[in-house]
Write a protein that holds these residues in place. Sequence first.
Motif, PDB file in Angstrom:
ATOM      1  N   LEU A   5      -7.798   4.991 -10.449  1.00 56.85           N
ATOM      2  CA  LEU A   5      -7.997   6.242 -10.174  1.00 56.85           C
ATOM      3  C   LEU A   5      -7.800   7.314 -11.407  1.00 56.85           C
ATOM      4  CD1 LEU A   5      -7.557   6.518  -6.549  1.00 56.85           C
ATOM      5  CD2 LEU A   5      -9.608   5.720  -7.655  1.00 56.85           C
ATOM      6  N   LYS A  14     -11.169  11.579  -3.612  1.00 58.98           N
ATOM      7  CA  LYS A  14     -10.442  10.440  -3.174  1.00 58.98           C
ATOM      8  C   LYS A  14     -11.182   9.890  -1.625  1.00 58.98           C
ATOM      9  CE  LYS A  14      -6.118   8.065  -2.737  1.00 58.98           C
ATOM     10  NZ  LYS A  14      -4.685   8.401  -2.810  1.00 58.98           N
ATOM     11  N   LEU A  18     -13.360   6.767  -0.626  1.00 61.50           N
ATOM     12  CA  LEU A  18     -12.662   5.511   0.464  1.00 61.50           C
ATOM     13  C   LEU A  18     -13.831   5.793   1.617  1.00 61.50           C
ATOM     14  CD1 LEU A  18      -8.824   6.867   0.693  1.00 61.50           C
ATOM     15  CD2 LEU A  18      -9.862   4.436  -0.043  1.00 61.50           C
ATOM     16  N   ARG A  22     -15.281   2.143   2.637  1.00 59.62           N
ATOM     17  CA  ARG A  22     -15.333   1.486   4.052  1.00 59.62           C
ATOM     18  C   ARG A  22     -16.625   1.386   4.598  1.00 59.62           C
ATOM     19  NH1 ARG A  22     -11.527   6.175   4.915  1.00 59.62           N
ATOM     20  NH2 ARG A  22      -9.649   5.549   4.284  1.00 59.62           N
ATOM     21  N   ILE A  28      -9.755  -3.065   1.347  1.00 51.76           N
ATOM     22  CA  ILE A  28      -9.442  -1.949   0.424  1.00 51.76           C
ATOM     23  C   ILE A  28      -7.733  -1.916   0.679  1.00 51.76           C
ATOM     24  CG2 ILE A  28      -9.810   0.333  -0.184  1.00 51.76           C
ATOM     25  CD1 ILE A  28     -11.955   0.595   1.862  1.00 51.76           C
ATOM     26  N   LYS A  29      -7.200  -1.768  -0.714  1.00 53.72           N
ATOM     27  CA  LYS A  29      -6.091  -1.890  -0.892  1.00 53.72           C
ATOM     28  C   LYS A  29      -5.411  -0.686  -1.825  1.00 53.72           C
ATOM     29  CE  LYS A  29      -2.186  -4.960   0.170  1.00 53.72           C
ATOM     30  NZ  LYS A  29      -2.341  -4.033   1.448  1.00 53.72           N
ATOM     31  N   GLU A  30      -4.705   0.069  -1.434  1.00 53.06           N
ATOM     32  CA  GLU A  30      -4.496   1.116  -2.173  1.00 53.06           C
ATOM     33  C   GLU A  30      -3.086   0.870  -2.779  1.00 53.06           C
ATOM     34  OE1 GLU A  30      -4.995   5.022  -0.816  1.00 53.06           O
ATOM     35  OE2 GLU A  30      -3.649   6.052  -2.322  1.00 53.06           O
ATOM     36  N   GLU A  32      -0.091   2.277  -5.161  1.00 56.46           N
ATOM     37  CA  GLU A  32       0.381   3.485  -6.040  1.00 56.46           C
ATOM     38  C   GLU A  32       1.648   3.031  -6.873  1.00 56.46           C
ATOM     39  OE1 GLU A  32       1.468   7.870  -4.833  1.00 56.46           O
ATOM     40  OE2 GLU A  32       0.242   6.761  -3.257  1.00 56.46           O
ATOM     41  N   THR A  37      -2.607   5.100  -9.944  1.00 58.92           N
ATOM     42  CA  THR A  37      -3.113   4.792  -8.572  1.00 58.92           C
ATOM     43  C   THR A  37      -4.179   3.834  -8.570  1.00 58.92           C
ATOM     44  OG1 THR A  37      -2.125   6.637  -7.556  1.00 58.92           O
ATOM     45  CG2 THR A  37      -3.714   5.340  -6.112  1.00 58.92           C
ATOM     46  N   ILE A  38      -4.279   2.688  -7.949  1.00 55.76           N
ATOM     47  CA  ILE A  38      -5.410   1.921  -8.008  1.00 55.76           C
ATOM     48  C   ILE A  38      -5.732   1.538  -6.659  1.00 55.76           C
ATOM     49  CG2 ILE A  38      -4.717   0.906 -10.229  1.00 55.76           C
ATOM     50  CD1 ILE A  38      -4.188  -1.901  -8.964  1.00 55.76           C
ATOM     51  N   LEU A  39      -7.179   1.323  -6.528  1.00 55.96           N
ATOM     52  CA  LEU A  39      -7.849   0.745  -5.371  1.00 55.96           C
ATOM     53  C   LEU A  39      -8.120  -0.601  -5.476  1.00 55.96           C
ATOM     54  CD1 LEU A  39      -9.948   3.690  -3.927  1.00 55.96           C
ATOM     55  CD2 LEU A  39      -7.637   3.194  -3.237  1.00 55.96           C
ATOM     56  N   HIS A  76      -2.112  -6.409  -8.578  1.00 52.53           N
ATOM     57  CA  HIS A  76      -0.679  -5.662  -8.205  1.00 52.53           C
ATOM     58  C   HIS A  76       0.305  -5.952  -9.146  1.00 52.53           C
ATOM     59  CE1 HIS A  76       2.772  -4.945  -5.794  1.00 52.53           C
ATOM     60  NE2 HIS A  76       2.090  -4.793  -4.667  1.00 52.53           N
TER      61      HIS A  76
END
Length: 631
Positions: A5, A14, A18, A22, A28-30, A32, A37-39, A76
């Motif tokens: 992002l 945002k 999302l 959805r 979906i994993k946010e 920070e 910040t990544i999704l 991650h």
Amino acid sequence: MILVLKRDISQDEKARLLEQLRAEECLIKEIEGVEETILGVVGKVTREPRYFETQPGVAKVIPISKPYKLVSRELHPEPSIIKVGDVEIGGDRLVVIAGPCGVEERQRTLDIARAVRKHGAVLFRGGAFKPRTSPYSFQGLGEEGLRILAEVRAETGMGVVTEMTSLSQADLMMKYVDVVQIGARNMQNFELLKCVGRMGKPVLLKRGLSATIKDWLMAAEYVLSEGNDQVILCERGIRTFETHTRNTLDLTAVPVIKELSHLPIIIDPSHATGIREKVSPMARAAIAAGADGLIIVVHTDPDQALSDGPQSLYPEQFEQLMRDLYAIAPVVDKQLDFAYLEKGKQLRTPQGQGESPAKVVFHGAPGTASHKACAQFFGSVESESRASFAELFAAVAGGEAALGVVPLENSISGSLHENYDLLMESGLKIVGEVNLRIVNNLIGWEGTKLDQIKRVYSHPQVFEQCKDFLDQHPDWDLIASKNTASNVKRVKENNDPAEAAISSQEAAELYGMSILKAGIESNPRNFTRFVVISAGQFPGEPKDKTSLIFSVSDQPGALFAVLKVFTDNQVNIVKLESRPVRDRPWEYLFYLDFELDQEDPRYSGLLQALPEETAYFLNLGAYPKGPEMKA
Ligand code: PEP
Ligand code: MN
């Protein structure tokens, strides 16, 4: 895929993004991070990645190339830290889990628990449901075993780890245990994996007997895909043609897993080797390889053990192993501290009515060695930085903070006189010590060549530690500045490729700068000794090291008379240094450290005799000595 992002993405953008995600059948994993910040988006997505790239607020879209997604480093980049009570697995601290193979009779199990706790284990292992090769072998005590584990936790404070072999045990596991182990034989029991994924408790996932690393990570993916991120991988040996040991311990799994996944990895040298004498050498190797911890089978009477007696260490062997690991840990930038749980707990527990938990102060910015020393000594407690040593001492002396962490000496550049002076002026005492290995790196803008550099910022002591390397670059301007980590920030802000700083890898990562040359300290045995200072007492036994400052009168034999007190009492002096007295040319103060338990009958006599032989005498405090750093 990974959606990175934009930093300035608005709340609305945002939320819209999302919402679109959805609507797809995906997970979906946010995440920070410090920088961005990544999704993470895993599962079936009908829209093309290109579509998401064009959405407002999205900087870029990166496909995840590996079959395992949620466990991958790509998704991650930061290592995951799994929390079990106050114990953190996957950080700087090594975690040692110990106990018998199977939970046995109550009293014997409690005895083993007390022994391993005493020597530094922080979690207790023991199977109540044993998957045995033979149906005629001991199968475990079942729920009775779990009750004994709960008793171990109540008595010792250690969280308990036990194996779950069937879906029907889920409720019992929820009721009694802290970490659910999935054994090697069940690594690909996918229903069981999904079940522990839903249970949400930390999972210790052992590698299957014939599983590849990919199979193993796919098994972990099952747990994470059910929403449980708390997975600890455990290498326990694999089947090869070699029959000399029970299994072949694949230690290459450690660096391989570290590269592929963010999950912590621990090693089980007991089940891997199956032979008592082979356990400690492989345990030491595992830590040297970079493992986050160990799980070790220990038994007070291995000959009578109901399972895995031949691979069980005696408590004395476990103690020796822990001492070895204590010395090895700092070399690989890790810490093992037998009493940190008590220390952390003491700090977190308010002392008086209406009081808040005690605070610790350290010098400099996050990412500095002082910050790391603080975290390593106390575990996770509330800590704050102070810009100068004087402010730090003032905060502790004035009661703003209960404790402070300051460097006192370095194995290459020597003592920090400023902090000795502050100890003398403030009347604060040393209540603990912690040693860290210091790796100095030249940090600057990515792609900078050494011959482009003109100015380098760091602490004068750090320049001293890197003298050999800096001597090769005589044209560089060395600009002294107090705080090593904030120098990295400064180089970043100045935005000039001719500038660099010398600091830690953590500081480079924190400010998103590049390491231009790693490990530039003149000697890799570069350790800094930090001390913990306080106006009050701090628990920790044994208090077996004491620091003093003294001066002697100007007459023959004056220093000899002081040293004779130590000789007469057969006490070992581990440091003696002289330094000039400020404002009084050619007069000297001596720094002296000696090792003797405060409870030893000689101790009080020694401390009574010394002031009589000295002109000035100050006891800086008695405290438990940190790990040995002898070369
Ligand atoms: C155990 O930990 O006791 C055990 C049975 O381990 P593994 O599943 O690795 O054989
Ligand atoms: Mn076993």
